[in-house]
Write an enzyme that holds these catalytic residues in place. Sequence first.
Site, PDB file in Angstrom:
ATOM      1  N   HIS A 108       0.918  -1.302  -0.166  1.00  0.00           N
ATOM      2  CA  HIS A 108      -0.016   0.065  -0.194  1.00  0.00           C
ATOM      3  C   HIS A 108       1.172   1.334   0.129  1.00  0.00           C
ATOM      4  O   HIS A 108       2.204   1.382   0.277  1.00  0.00           O
ATOM      5  CB  HIS A 108      -1.371  -0.320   1.470  1.00  0.00           C
ATOM      6  CG  HIS A 108      -0.255   0.117   2.644  1.00  0.00           C
ATOM      7  ND1 HIS A 108       0.333  -1.226   3.417  1.00  0.00           N
ATOM      8  CD2 HIS A 108      -0.459   0.966   3.021  1.00  0.00           C
ATOM      9  CE1 HIS A 108       0.189  -0.089   4.153  1.00  0.00           C
ATOM     10  NE2 HIS A 108       0.734   0.656   4.472  1.00  0.00           N
ATOM     11  N   HIS A 110       0.966   4.014   1.335  1.00  0.00           N
ATOM     12  CA  HIS A 110       1.606   4.956   2.734  1.00  0.00           C
ATOM     13  C   HIS A 110       3.048   5.370   2.868  1.00  0.00           C
ATOM     14  O   HIS A 110       3.817   3.960   2.350  1.00  0.00           O
ATOM     15  CB  HIS A 110       1.062   4.044   4.102  1.00  0.00           C
ATOM     16  CG  HIS A 110      -0.414   4.661   4.235  1.00  0.00           C
ATOM     17  ND1 HIS A 110      -0.975   3.659   5.043  1.00  0.00           N
ATOM     18  CD2 HIS A 110      -1.003   5.048   3.695  1.00  0.00           C
ATOM     19  CE1 HIS A 110      -1.835   3.770   5.433  1.00  0.00           C
ATOM     20  NE2 HIS A 110      -2.435   5.207   4.678  1.00  0.00           N
ATOM     21  N   ASP A 112       4.948   4.628   4.693  1.00  0.00           N
ATOM     22  CA  ASP A 112       6.549   3.850   5.925  1.00  0.00           C
ATOM     23  C   ASP A 112       6.659   2.592   4.704  1.00  0.00           C
ATOM     24  O   ASP A 112       7.384   2.090   4.686  1.00  0.00           O
ATOM     25  CB  ASP A 112       6.328   3.312   6.928  1.00  0.00           C
ATOM     26  CG  ASP A 112       4.356   3.221   6.428  1.00  0.00           C
ATOM     27  OD1 ASP A 112       3.681   3.492   5.614  1.00  0.00           O
ATOM     28  OD2 ASP A 112       4.043   2.319   7.961  1.00  0.00           O
ATOM     29  N   HIS A 113       5.970   2.064   3.811  1.00  0.00           N
ATOM     30  CA  HIS A 113       6.371   0.631   3.210  1.00  0.00           C
ATOM     31  C   HIS A 113       6.219   1.514   1.108  1.00  0.00           C
ATOM     32  O   HIS A 113       6.722   0.478   0.234  1.00  0.00           O
ATOM     33  CB  HIS A 113       4.793   0.215   2.803  1.00  0.00           C
ATOM     34  CG  HIS A 113       4.416  -0.129   4.997  1.00  0.00           C
ATOM     35  ND1 HIS A 113       4.907  -0.963   5.464  1.00  0.00           N
ATOM     36  CD2 HIS A 113       3.690   0.461   5.079  1.00  0.00           C
ATOM     37  CE1 HIS A 113       4.647  -1.187   6.094  1.00  0.00           C
ATOM     38  NE2 HIS A 113       3.641  -0.654   5.972  1.00  0.00           N
ATOM     39  N   HIS A 188      -7.069  -1.197   4.810  1.00  0.00           N
ATOM     40  CA  HIS A 188      -5.811  -0.222   6.179  1.00  0.00           C
ATOM     41  C   HIS A 188      -6.508   0.516   4.870  1.00  0.00           C
ATOM     42  O   HIS A 188      -5.928   2.470   5.848  1.00  0.00           O
ATOM     43  CB  HIS A 188      -4.669  -0.898   6.015  1.00  0.00           C
ATOM     44  CG  HIS A 188      -3.560  -0.379   7.263  1.00  0.00           C
ATOM     45  ND1 HIS A 188      -4.141   0.341   8.107  1.00  0.00           N
ATOM     46  CD2 HIS A 188      -2.420  -0.014   6.253  1.00  0.00           C
ATOM     47  CE1 HIS A 188      -2.757   0.655   8.626  1.00  0.00           C
ATOM     48  NE2 HIS A 188      -1.670   1.071   7.671  1.00  0.00           N
ATOM     49  N   TYR A 224     -14.928   3.490   9.599  1.00  0.00           N
ATOM     50  CA  TYR A 224     -15.136   2.563   9.006  1.00  0.00           C
ATOM     51  C   TYR A 224     -16.884   2.322   8.337  1.00  0.00           C
ATOM     52  O   TYR A 224     -17.137   1.922   7.106  1.00  0.00           O
ATOM     53  CB  TYR A 224     -14.753   1.095   9.423  1.00  0.00           C
ATOM     54  CG  TYR A 224     -12.783   1.634   8.945  1.00  0.00           C
ATOM     55  CD1 TYR A 224     -11.850   1.489   7.899  1.00  0.00           C
ATOM     56  CD2 TYR A 224     -12.248   1.643  10.488  1.00  0.00           C
ATOM     57  CE1 TYR A 224     -10.751   1.696   7.910  1.00  0.00           C
ATOM     58  CE2 TYR A 224     -10.442   1.898   9.973  1.00  0.00           C
ATOM     59  CZ  TYR A 224     -10.022   1.692   9.259  1.00  0.00           C
ATOM     60  OH  TYR A 224      -8.983   2.054   9.069  1.00  0.00           O
ATOM     61  N   HIS A 258       4.814  -5.289   8.330  1.00  0.00           N
ATOM     62  CA  HIS A 258       5.319  -5.018   9.689  1.00  0.00           C
ATOM     63  C   HIS A 258       5.867  -6.218   9.732  1.00  0.00           C
ATOM     64  O   HIS A 258       4.689  -6.681  10.578  1.00  0.00           O
ATOM     65  CB  HIS A 258       4.893  -4.201  10.579  1.00  0.00           C
ATOM     66  CG  HIS A 258       4.430  -2.905  10.071  1.00  0.00           C
ATOM     67  ND1 HIS A 258       5.447  -1.783  10.600  1.00  0.00           N
ATOM     68  CD2 HIS A 258       3.570  -2.147   9.822  1.00  0.00           C
ATOM     69  CE1 HIS A 258       4.668  -0.845  10.303  1.00  0.00           C
ATOM     70  NE2 HIS A 258       3.401  -0.788   9.344  1.00  0.00           N
TER      71      HIS A 258
END
Length: 318
Positions: A108, A110, A112-113, A188, A224, A258
């Site tokens: 995805h 974001h 951090d990835h 997510h 959600y 993670h």
Amino acid sequence: MTLLAKLMLATVATMAAGTVQAKTPAPVQDKPVDCDSCKEWNAPVKPFNIYGNSWYVGTAGLSAVLVTSPQGHILLDGALPQSAPLIIANIQALGFRIEDVKVILNSHAHWDHAGGIAALQRASGATVMASASGALGLQSGTNGKDDPQYQANPVVHVAKVRKVKVVGEGDTVKVGPLTLTAHMTPGHTPGGTTWTWTSCEGDRCLDVVYADSLNPYASGDFTYTGKGKGGSPDISASFEASIAKVAALPCDIIIPVHPGTTDVLGKAARRSGTDNPLIDAGACRAYAAEAGGLLAKRLAKERGEAVPLEAKGAAHAH
């Protein structure tokens, strides 16, 4: 040597130096992201074999996986912008070359990835692939407004990925003998993607799952269930379906985005000649069950209902 010959040699040397300079790759790190967990996430770890032709090349808190073949490699995720040099160094430490990475896949978008993907693409020349929503995030360098973690202020920007090929549910990505399959797992993020493939050692082949985050964490007024002030649609059913999909995947080894979620590094360190804790046929079901409990807790709170007894723990950012 005549003056003319010296001048000719000097000209050739200058041209050669210019050629070398032109081939020198651009710096592999873009502007780093500063966050509370970034230093911990980006701590270097020694790369290691997961199974067969699958290798862990990420950092202490952010997964990146290299799947190799003689015809070229596939890299999954790029972690933070400041992770790119570490990922390249890990690939080289294993005896592979970043230039032989033909495809970079994203879970995805974001930061951090995906923050390191632009630099890794420049270093390798690889084709980047992601879901339709993920491609928009990669190309814009930030989260879209439909992302549960969208924040209008401050907006975190990372280097934009210039070109992204879009993949959908069940699409396969092939490099030489490698075949990786995309499974859309939104929740997510709108474009969350879980990837699967088979790795073999001798005659024994195992199903490997690179599991996207199923963590129901949101920023601001996002809900959600669509019951909040933010005006978001009800995506609870699609999120639940994503969790169920991961639980049902053929799965001998799970590597979540993670690694700490399933103690990937600890399990790798505990391996012996007769035991490999990374091999666990129930790991995907356990991963999904924990996510399902967190989502049930979140949905009950949004709906004003009693929290289910089995819904333990708390969602965390990213």
